[in-house]
Scaffold this active site. Sequence first.
Site, mmCIF file in Angstrom:
data_model
loop_
_atom_site.group_PDB
_atom_site.id
_atom_site.type_symbol
_atom_site.label_atom_id
_atom_site.label_comp_id
_atom_site.label_asym_id
_atom_site.label_seq_id
_atom_site.Cartn_x
_atom_site.Cartn_y
_atom_site.Cartn_z
ATOM 1 N N LYS A 118 0.833 -1.215 0.000
ATOM 2 C CA LYS A 118 0.000 0.000 0.000
ATOM 3 C C LYS A 118 0.858 1.251 0.000
ATOM 4 O O LYS A 118 0.598 2.199 -0.758
ATOM 5 C CB LYS A 118 -0.940 -0.018 1.213
ATOM 6 C CG LYS A 118 -2.080 -1.008 1.100
ATOM 7 C CD LYS A 118 -3.053 -0.923 2.260
ATOM 8 C CE LYS A 118 -2.507 -1.546 3.507
ATOM 9 N NZ LYS A 118 -3.524 -1.687 4.578
ATOM 10 N N ASP A 236 -0.385 5.356 10.399
ATOM 11 C CA ASP A 236 -1.134 4.165 9.976
ATOM 12 C C ASP A 236 -1.928 3.580 11.139
ATOM 13 O O ASP A 236 -2.109 2.375 11.232
ATOM 14 C CB ASP A 236 -0.150 3.123 9.429
ATOM 15 C CG ASP A 236 -0.841 2.075 8.570
ATOM 16 O OD1 ASP A 236 -1.841 2.409 7.911
ATOM 17 O OD2 ASP A 236 -0.386 0.914 8.562
ATOM 18 N N LYS A 276 -3.943 7.328 7.530
ATOM 19 C CA LYS A 276 -5.005 6.341 7.332
ATOM 20 C C LYS A 276 -6.265 6.790 8.062
ATOM 21 O O LYS A 276 -6.218 7.146 9.244
ATOM 22 C CB LYS A 276 -4.573 4.964 7.838
ATOM 23 C CG LYS A 276 -5.687 3.909 7.671
ATOM 24 C CD LYS A 276 -5.177 2.501 7.778
ATOM 25 C CE LYS A 276 -4.885 2.091 9.203
ATOM 26 N NZ LYS A 276 -4.492 0.682 9.294
#
Length: 763
Positions: A118, A236, A276
């Site tokens: 990702k 994240d 995120k």
Amino acid sequence: MLRKRARVEPGAWASGYSPDVLAEIEELYNKSFTFQKPARERWVLPQACEAFPGGPQPQPDPPLQALKLSLNEVKNQLSDKDLEKWHEHTAFTNRARGVAAHVRQAANAELCTQAWCKFHEILVRFELLPVGALWQAELNSVHLCEAPGAFIASLNHHLRAHKIPCAWSWVGNTLNPYHEANDTGTMITDDRLIASTLPWWYFGPDNTGDVMAPAYLTGLKKFTSNMAEIHLVTADGSFDCQDNPGEQESLVASLHYCEAVTALTLLSPRGSLVLKMFTLLEHSSLCLLYLLNCCFRQVHVLKPGTSKAGNSEVYVVCLYYAGPQFLGALLPRLTQRFGPDVAREALLPRSLIPDSFLEQQRECCTFFHRLQTDAIGENLRLFGNLSAERCRGLEELHHCAAESFLHRFCVRRLARADWVLRGPGARHSLHTRLFCQRSRKHSGTYNQRREWAALSWAQRVQRGDLAHWVEEHTLGQAGAEWERGHSLEGPAEEAGCQAWYLLEGLRLPVVTSSPFCEVGLLRALREAMAQGLAGAGRESLACASCALVTRQAMVGRLAQLAQEWVRGDAKPGASPEQCAGTPCEAIDCPAELCSTLHDADPRYQLWLLDAVQWELRSCPPGGTVAIPILSAFTRLTAGLVYVLHQCFRAVSFACPTSHHPLGTLAVLLCAGFAPPLPGVSEFLGELRQRVAELLDSPQQVLQFVPVETLLEGGLPEFLCALNTAIARHRLHLLIREQEEAIQPLEPVPPFNSILADLYLNSQ
């Protein structure tokens, strides 16, 4: 607006795939939205006085709320699906299923996971990194909530494989996997990279690694002060929301706020942020995204191709930061509200959000809502109905997605010598050794997990994987646990105490995890100790079928250790009484030091430290020692066992030695004493002084032997075996009490009487 597709013309690799397959993979890697700042209406940064006007979060925008209700209706169809079977099914239908394995093999990628892929996709698609003359100087990055370290490994791979000329420095943050108060449900316990790069990780002044702690931001600024500029921040973070999946966005809102404010504080002008987030439907997300759009020139929302299509995960990519000075007085206002409860209050009133921004937010959320509901709908249709033809079609998509990833995102091979961990391998880590077991908490259907949560602690143990094991009784022979070979053969190879240091942090309120105990066992024990002892009398807890390790058995084991491991210090055929060591009655653990805090209680730690120091001063060369121990869950207690390992040729343990679940259920048996290396006794004296000074303080000493050292050799397995034996017997006694199947026993002599008798018989 939806980001214009960056179509990649297929190369020779694509010749074996049909146009339909190629078109589907093209869609897989083009799921993004870009906010467009209107020419006629400025998106203005709010004044400091306008932020946090007071009052709770207002109701979400009605169209966004309708999307939330619609999504939750689709998610509700998963409530009767077995979680493990559903995960297995969605893993197979995931088009990008084979990407990570393919990249790992083709590019020799370090720590190559879905997260690695990702971030690599984000790196290639967007201009995250500075360009031009800055490459000739340095690149500095900070990675929040980073465990296990895939973003760091991915960035390293990109820089080195493409031979980008810069001096790269990085700092990582995550919830500390070694901190005993961190709940395993909120942290990643994979420490393969962390264990070997600890100097690059910052866990904050309290050592927890909690990025939402108010003092964390100040400490991180100081920790990164040697970086002239910070060019990139990644965040994240998330935590387990499977018990309330419909409110995932609200549950993690405070975390996202703290991550974003940390980035706004640290980043230099023109810096980049990768954050995120999830569904973006709540007012808190609306405010945060508007703030980011005011501070960055470009803001994109991306669903990477390797992110599972059925989840709500998206990445907000922010480019060309205006700089902390741009925020002026607003930045101190934002940092003042820093903390785990910040999302309870509205960051901005609805009136400050321009309609033009709200319309784009709606368009963005509608786009990703459609993608997610379509994916869940397809998975529901295929669940249990996968034909052989459909399976073949999915396998073709898996292969195409993997090959496309390599070519589309220019993945190059990297030599092992250029990895972050360039040596022969990572240090001895917790990964796969203690934390690999999947707990019952995350199995079964959602409805079954709700029913499981409603059970009492005793019912969960009795119906869980530990039931049969906990109910087994210790054999009446001497030392069932030591017969399994749990011993340390020493002494430990360590050059004194030059690398030791005192690490302090907030006082442990509870022990919820340990580097030296399996997750599910410690969770069960914590619940049992908290609830099972509520109305139980200390003397009433006993089991008539359990056989304690006797005095004779302990003396015999000490003799056996001496004969096996003490070379030249024990004469062949020495009697058990001749190997019975030094007087132990003075070091018995007082009952008032035995609590549900286990060995994390500073008072108990002070007592154990005194006991170890006394033995090191009094034991003759080649002698043997028996020290009762409450448990060894904490790094400080593990350090004391390590000291014993340095000073004795063999260290073993006996368990159980008591009928009391709060008592010292085990005894450390040490044979073949050799005086400690220079400086060790003096260091222990300093440690003892500091532990005593902090007894009435909100702080405590958490560690003195580096955790890297504690994770090496046979020590972790020994401590795990010791803690497992203790936890097992405690759970057994508490379960027996809960069942009201306790038979009265004759009073058990205090442990100090047993040890005193042992000593007197040796004279």
